[in-house]
Design an enzyme around this catalytic site. Structure first.
Site, PDB file in Angstrom:
ATOM      1  N   ASP A  60       0.789  -1.229   0.000  1.00 39.45           N
ATOM      2  CA  ASP A  60       0.000   0.000   0.000  1.00 39.45           C
ATOM      3  C   ASP A  60       0.827   1.288   0.000  1.00 39.45           C
ATOM      4  O   ASP A  60       1.783   1.416   0.772  1.00 39.45           O
ATOM      5  CB  ASP A  60      -0.884   0.060   1.250  1.00 39.45           C
ATOM      6  CG  ASP A  60      -1.725  -1.175   1.461  1.00 39.45           C
ATOM      7  OD1 ASP A  60      -1.612  -2.124   0.676  1.00 39.45           O
ATOM      8  OD2 ASP A  60      -2.498  -1.192   2.441  1.00 39.45           O
ATOM      9  N   GLU A 237     -10.623  -2.415   3.948  1.00 39.21           N
ATOM     10  CA  GLU A 237      -9.341  -1.788   4.257  1.00 39.21           C
ATOM     11  C   GLU A 237      -9.262  -0.419   3.591  1.00 39.21           C
ATOM     12  O   GLU A 237     -10.046  -0.082   2.703  1.00 39.21           O
ATOM     13  CB  GLU A 237      -8.175  -2.657   3.748  1.00 39.21           C
ATOM     14  CG  GLU A 237      -8.072  -4.015   4.415  1.00 39.21           C
ATOM     15  CD  GLU A 237      -6.849  -4.800   3.981  1.00 39.21           C
ATOM     16  OE1 GLU A 237      -6.122  -5.252   4.879  1.00 39.21           O
ATOM     17  OE2 GLU A 237      -6.632  -4.944   2.758  1.00 39.21           O
TER      18      GLU A 237
END
Length: 521
Positions: A60, A237
């Site tokens: 990420d 998420e």
């Protein structure tokens, strides 16, 4: 002191590994001799105008912010492996969001846990009380510490930096704890009024908090679980709230990444369109409607920049998929980011809105030369372009011979090996087939047919394809429909074929793109 000890330990591991001295220096952000980065960044399948780290695993994007003329890209990083492990925050900086300089690791695992995802803002008014001197900026990162052996496995922590490079952990961490939540992570910060809103992912919901000092947080509301909203094929998420104004109306988009449960396989990012009043987000669409930010399998954990000079929201996403990322054939790195994309909310009918994402305008500055051009004459329904480029931008427009659109098939292939990837649009249905694209045997999920939809039934169509060694970003209608995916051809593709059915090619330009890692480009 903890950071320095951990840093020394990581350096020792790297020195005992097979990484070259040049590569080790790049990991550490040391000054380089000559054109070392172009040597390290010259491996097979290495993207040349997408960001990737010199070595090792990334996922990420984190802490995207802008300060003192520099864009910061932090990211989830495991510096001593090609697979996921104890998370650090890697770091790179740029003056233009395109050409990146690798910096030293910013955040490390600590007794409180690994450094999971989070975001960053600039405290210019000393609301945190952390400024050294009056009117000096402080880069504040808020992120999740994750420790599975703890009774509260995921807690929110704060770190701060005076120079944007070296970070100090806040002495009173953690700043936010919820003992009832095992999944409680990925804080995203948004300036709102005289304070900040934090969005957090909590299993099957997004939770919202507010603060006036970035340290003390008050719970506001949650969204997603009661009633159930959107896709719940996997854990939620990386939430993010984004404000838009469309035709004089304020609307909000909430991004939620989901793993698994994507439209093709594995991980993906969905979004919701609605209102936010400073306390609660309300979805304006039916609860079971799912909107995908990108139909491709390799676009996840989209994060938004804060404090940027551009009036348009700007995002970056991890260009990979949890189902096969660990098994991909790249070395000595594993993972890359999408191009930075501008984001708009487009009204597509009386009561319907869709997010449109497209590479920022400055990506045009990476054009090196014009490789091929067709201006519409003579009228044709097909083109075959032979080339020897492994990094380019293909920009096309088409016109249908009827009120609705016909079909366009674009194929990238190697003429000797017959490896190919096919992108086929038929009216509103879009399919991408990479089952014969090259090396695919590392995952059966990699060969699954990628399906998506065109949003607008217009007789005019634009297609933009950004190809970069192994990274492909495909945009229909300037990003109203987008497909991000990876390919690993054993030999470079050297032919582009385009075929129309009930339509003609209006124009086509193919641009060679510069390498952001080579000084001579």
């Amino acid at each position: 002191m903890v950071n320095k000890l951990v840093y020394s330990w990581i350096t020792l591991i790297i020195l005992l590994s097979d990484f070259s001295l040049d590569t080790i220096q790049l990991i550490q952000g040391m000054p380089m001799q000559g054109n070392t980065e172009s040597k390290v960044y010259g491996e097979k399948w290495r993207p040349q105008y997408h960001f990737s780290p010199p070595t090792s695993w990334i996922n990420d994007p984190n802490g995207l912010t802008y300060s003192n003329g520099k864009y910061h890209l932090f990211y989830q990083y495991h510096p001593d492996s090609l697979v996921w492990g104890p998370m650090h925050w890697g770091h790179a900086t740029s003056s233009d969001l395109l050409r990146w300089e690798n910096e030293p690791i910013a955040l490390y695992p600590a007794p409180g846990g690994a450094a999971f995802s989070g975001s960053a803002v600039i405290d210019s008014t000393n609301i945190t009380g952390l400024q050294k001197t009056a009117n000096s900026n402080v880069l504040v990162a808020i992120f999740t510490r994750s420790n599975d052996s703890s009774p509260t496995p995921q807690t929110q922590h704060l770190a701060y930096s005076y120079d944007g490079i070296t970070f100090n952990n806040y002495e009173n961490n953690p700043i936010l704890v919820d003992p009832s939540k095992r999944d409680f992570r990925d804080p995203a910060l948004l300036k709102y009024g005289d304070g900040y809103i934090m969005s957090l992912a909590a299993g099957d919901a997004a939770m919202f908090y507010k603060s006036t000092n970035l340290i003390d947080w008050t719970y506001l509301s949650s969204f997603g679980e009661k009633p159930s909203q959107g896709s719940h094929g996997g854990v939620w998420e990386c939430p993010a709230l984004i404000r838009f104004e469309v035709d004089g109306r304020e609307l909000w988009v909430l991004l939620i990444s989901i793993n698994p449960g994507g439209p093709t396989v594995g991980s993906a990012t969905q979004y919701f369109v609605g209102t936010f009043d400073g306390t609660r987000f309300i979805n304006e669409n039916p609860a079971d409607r799912v909107l995908w930010l990108d139909w491709g399998p390799d676009n996840y954990a989209a994060a938004m920049y804060t404090n940027i000079p551009s009036p348009k929201p700007t995002m970056v996403a991890w260009m990979n998929n949890w189902n096969y990322a660990a098994n991909e054939p790249t070395t000595p790195w594993r993972g890359q980011m999408t191009l930075p994309r501008s984001m708009e909310l487009v009204k597509t009918s009386d009561n319907d809105y869709h997010v449109q994402t497209f590479p920022i305008d400055d990506v045009k500055n990476l054009r090196e030369s014009l490789l091929y051009e067709f201006k519409g004459e003579p009228v044709t329904e097909s083109l075959a372009i032979q080339h020897n480029s492994d990094r380019y931008h293909l920009e096309c427009s088409f016109k249908s011979n009827r009120t609705s659109f016909g079909a366009v098939k674009i194929k990238l292939m190697n003429q000797a090996s017959s490896e190919q990837v096919t992108m086929n649009l038929d009216n509103l249905r879009i399919e991408v087939d990479r089952s014969q694209s090259g090396l695919t045997n590392f995952s059966s999920d990699f060969t699954k047919l990628i399906r998506g939809s065109r949003i607008l039934p217009s007789p005019q169509l634009s297609v933009d394809l950004f190809f970069d060694s192994s990274a492909v970003e495909l945009f229909y209608d300037k990003g109203l429909s987008s497909f991000t995916y990876l390919v690993f051809p054993t030999q470079p593709y050297d032919l582009i074929s385009i075929e129309c059915t009930d339509c003609t090619i209006s124009s086509l330009s193919m641009y060679q793109m510069k390498s952001i890692w080579k000084n001579d480009s």
